[in-house]
Scaffold this motif. Structure first.
Motif, PDB file in Angstrom:
ATOM      1  N   ASP A 158       0.763  -1.137   0.057  1.00 52.15           N
ATOM      2  CA  ASP A 158       0.047   0.173  -0.029  1.00 52.15           C
ATOM      3  C   ASP A 158       0.944   1.434  -0.027  1.00 52.15           C
ATOM      4  O   ASP A 158       1.958   1.119   0.574  1.00 52.15           O
ATOM      5  N   ALA A 159       0.428   2.534  -0.732  1.00 51.49           N
ATOM      6  CA  ALA A 159       1.332   3.379  -0.902  1.00 51.49           C
ATOM      7  C   ALA A 159       1.379   4.221   0.431  1.00 51.49           C
ATOM      8  O   ALA A 159       2.237   4.942   0.654  1.00 51.49           O
ATOM      9  N   GLU A 160       0.168   4.231   1.197  1.00 54.08           N
ATOM     10  CA  GLU A 160       0.264   5.076   2.348  1.00 54.08           C
ATOM     11  C   GLU A 160       1.065   4.242   3.854  1.00 54.08           C
ATOM     12  O   GLU A 160       1.321   5.373   4.494  1.00 54.08           O
ATOM     13  N   ASN A 161       0.956   3.287   3.802  1.00 57.62           N
ATOM     14  CA  ASN A 161       1.340   2.581   4.913  1.00 57.62           C
ATOM     15  C   ASN A 161       2.583   1.500   4.611  1.00 57.62           C
ATOM     16  O   ASN A 161       3.109   0.726   5.539  1.00 57.62           O
ATOM     17  N   TRP A 162       2.881   1.219   3.304  1.00 59.55           N
ATOM     18  CA  TRP A 162       3.934   0.166   3.228  1.00 59.55           C
ATOM     19  C   TRP A 162       3.580  -1.345   3.613  1.00 59.55           C
ATOM     20  O   TRP A 162       4.478  -1.888   3.701  1.00 59.55           O
ATOM     21  N   ASN A 163       2.385  -1.661   3.941  1.00 60.99           N
ATOM     22  CA  ASN A 163       2.004  -2.794   4.471  1.00 60.99           C
ATOM     23  C   ASN A 163       1.212  -3.381   3.214  1.00 60.99           C
ATOM     24  O   ASN A 163       1.118  -2.755   2.334  1.00 60.99           O
ATOM     25  N   LEU A 164       0.867  -4.800   3.283  1.00 65.03           N
ATOM     26  CA  LEU A 164       0.287  -5.691   2.481  1.00 65.03           C
ATOM     27  C   LEU A 164      -0.782  -4.924   1.727  1.00 65.03           C
ATOM     28  O   LEU A 164      -1.714  -4.376   2.614  1.00 65.03           O
ATOM     29  N   ALA A 165      -0.886  -4.837   0.560  1.00 68.83           N
ATOM     30  CA  ALA A 165      -2.279  -4.207  -0.069  1.00 68.83           C
ATOM     31  C   ALA A 165      -3.070  -5.494  -0.609  1.00 68.83           C
ATOM     32  O   ALA A 165      -2.704  -6.030  -1.582  1.00 68.83           O
ATOM     33  N   PRO A 166      -4.247  -5.604  -0.119  1.00 71.01           N
ATOM     34  CA  PRO A 166      -5.390  -6.696  -0.252  1.00 71.01           C
ATOM     35  C   PRO A 166      -5.628  -6.528  -1.943  1.00 71.01           C
ATOM     36  O   PRO A 166      -5.506  -7.747  -2.505  1.00 71.01           O
ATOM     37  N   GLU A 167      -5.852  -5.411  -2.692  1.00 70.11           N
ATOM     38  CA  GLU A 167      -6.096  -5.420  -3.889  1.00 70.11           C
ATOM     39  C   GLU A 167      -4.833  -6.110  -5.002  1.00 70.11           C
ATOM     40  O   GLU A 167      -5.280  -6.456  -6.009  1.00 70.11           O
ATOM     41  N   GLN A 168      -3.664  -6.347  -4.241  1.00 67.49           N
ATOM     42  CA  GLN A 168      -2.573  -6.951  -5.262  1.00 67.49           C
ATOM     43  C   GLN A 168      -2.834  -8.355  -5.133  1.00 67.49           C
ATOM     44  O   GLN A 168      -2.048  -9.119  -5.721  1.00 67.49           O
ATOM     45  N   LEU A 169      -3.528  -9.116  -4.092  1.00 65.26           N
ATOM     46  CA  LEU A 169      -3.397 -10.539  -3.854  1.00 65.26           C
ATOM     47  C   LEU A 169      -3.875 -11.343  -5.191  1.00 65.26           C
ATOM     48  O   LEU A 169      -3.517 -12.410  -5.530  1.00 65.26           O
ATOM     49  N   THR A 170      -4.999 -10.746  -5.776  1.00 61.67           N
ATOM     50  CA  THR A 170      -5.635 -11.732  -6.926  1.00 61.67           C
ATOM     51  C   THR A 170      -4.420 -11.961  -7.882  1.00 61.67           C
ATOM     52  O   THR A 170      -4.493 -12.980  -8.548  1.00 61.67           O
ATOM     53  N   ALA A 171      -3.730 -10.916  -8.291  1.00 60.43           N
ATOM     54  CA  ALA A 171      -2.686 -11.249  -9.200  1.00 60.43           C
ATOM     55  C   ALA A 171      -1.569 -12.219  -8.975  1.00 60.43           C
ATOM     56  O   ALA A 171      -1.012 -12.898  -9.915  1.00 60.43           O
ATOM     57  N   ALA A 172      -1.629 -12.570  -7.640  1.00 59.58           N
ATOM     58  CA  ALA A 172      -0.610 -13.470  -7.191  1.00 59.58           C
ATOM     59  C   ALA A 172      -1.009 -14.885  -7.134  1.00 59.58           C
ATOM     60  O   ALA A 172      -0.115 -15.872  -6.936  1.00 59.58           O
TER      61      ALA A 172
END
Length: 383
Positions: free
Chosen positions: A120-134
């Motif tokens: 995530d751009a705001e807190n540099w933690n895992l971004a859930p919206e990135q999961l599907t691509a993986a």
């Protein structure tokens, strides 16, 4: 040689905190009493002195889970969680490209391969919206870590995991007592992980715990640990000193949060440095083991390395963050899902403040702000 109080200490001025950062752990009479009590009754040296059992019961009750299992380290807890979810050779585990390196190595320890996603751009933690691509045919689990005062929106992670039959490990090692979307950190995932390492908010020098709602997960974890005896235990003495710290965790977390808000207010006017932000994650309250800042060297005016060195010369315990997991590792050891631009920014720009100063007075927090302001004011000379 004469010194200038306004000059950064790294350039010969007087440091803001000549005594250096606060020590950790701090003196605690209740911990001392626990140590003395364990000595008096002999429980400190027994296989089963009662303290571990009480700690596990307490952790389960306070987190609202059915099972809590302690072990010898937080890092091993992550590996144990993977094994309890039946992750093994040939499987893939999705995780943020900016995360604790021990989690990456734990995936390899069970024979699986990490799949790295951007943050995530705001807190540099895992971004859930990135999961599907993986997601792929070998995806067995995902690891979601709450880092540096950042939080992962776990409801979204669990909804994704439920749709695709993926197990979730929620790493709350940096966030004991934090609240995420109405639940305690570590209780959203199929397995939660806590750490009791020597610098952690709950410290026993070493140690960790696994939390789960699922009886079968807990049973697999217990069986893995048994070799005629518990092969990676938390000692009775460690458990004894953790119990009184749990009594004060909420109070201390509230003090840390107050200090973080004060520090954010004091530093908001400076360009190139801002705290990790959790956006609109509802009904949540972060934990602060390492307080994370997003540092932009170009805007602030000095390199991150120089900034950290100058802050430490002032007596402030600032450090660089983790090395991103895709940096310096063979591509054969992980699979990517596309550009990792934010993870790269996190790799280059994370700065963290160690937590003990957050339990100090407003004057202690003010010293952190003054040190940062002093460095910014002399950025040109520090280049």
């Amino acid at each position: 040689m004469a010194t200038d109080n306004a000059l950064p200490a790294i350039l010969g001025g007087e440091p803001i905190r000549p005594q250096g950062p606060p020590e950790w752990p701090i003196p605690d009479e209740s911990v001392l009493e626990a140590l003395q009590s364990a000595y008096r009754d002999g429980s400190w040296g027994r296989y089963h002195g009662g303290h571990v059992e009480r700690l596990e019961e307490r952790l389960a009750t306070e987190h609202g889970v059915r099972h809590a299992l302690t072990c010898g380290s937080g890092t091993f807890s992550a590996e144990l969680a993977l094994r309890a979810l039946k992750v093994g050779p040939g499987d893939e585990v999705v995780m943020a490209a900016y995360d604790y390196g021990g989690n990456f190595l734990s995936v390899h320890a069970v024979g699986a391969r990490p799949v790295l996603v951007d943050v995530d751009a705001e807190n540099w933690n895992l971004a859930p919206e990135q999961l599907t691509a993986a997601l792929g045919p070998a995806t067995r689990a995902a690891i979601a870590s709450h880092l540096h005062g950042g939080l992962v929106p776990m409801r979204e992670v669990m909804e994704w995991a439920g749709r695709h039959g993926v197990g979730v490990i929620e790493d709350a090692a940096q966030a004991p007592g934090a609240r995420v979307q109405g639940r305690r950190a570590g209780t959203w995932g199929d397995v939660g992980v806590l750490s009791f390492g020597g610098s952690k908010l709950l410290t026993a020098g070493r140690g960790g715990a696994l939390l789960t709602h699922h009886a079968d997960v807990a049973q697999r974890a217990r069986l893995w640990l048994q070799r005629g005896n518990h092969v990676c235990p938390l000692s009775e003495l460690q458990a004894a000193v953790l119990l009184p710290q749990l009594d004060r965790l909420a109070e201390r977390n509230a003090q840390r949060l107050r200090s973080v808000r004060l520090l954010a207010e004091r530093l908001h006017h400076l360009p190139g440095i801002r705290l990790f932000r959790n956006g609109d994650i509802e009904d949540s309250e972060a934990g602060y083991y390492k307080l994370g800042f997003q540092f932009d060297a170009e805007r602030f005016g000095v390199s991150r390395e120089r900034f950290v060195a100058a802050a430490r010369a002032e007596g402030i315990a600032l450090d660089e963050g983790f090395r991103a997991l895709h940096v310096g590792r063979s591509p054969n050891r992980w699979r990517g899902t596309g550009p990792l631009a934010e993870a790269e920014r996190a790799h280059q720009g994370t700065v963290v403040l160690h937590h003990p100063v957050l339990l100090g007075t407003d004057a202690d927090v003010e010293q952190v702000a003054l040190a940062v302001e002093k460095i910014y004011a002399h950025a040109e000379r520090l280049r």
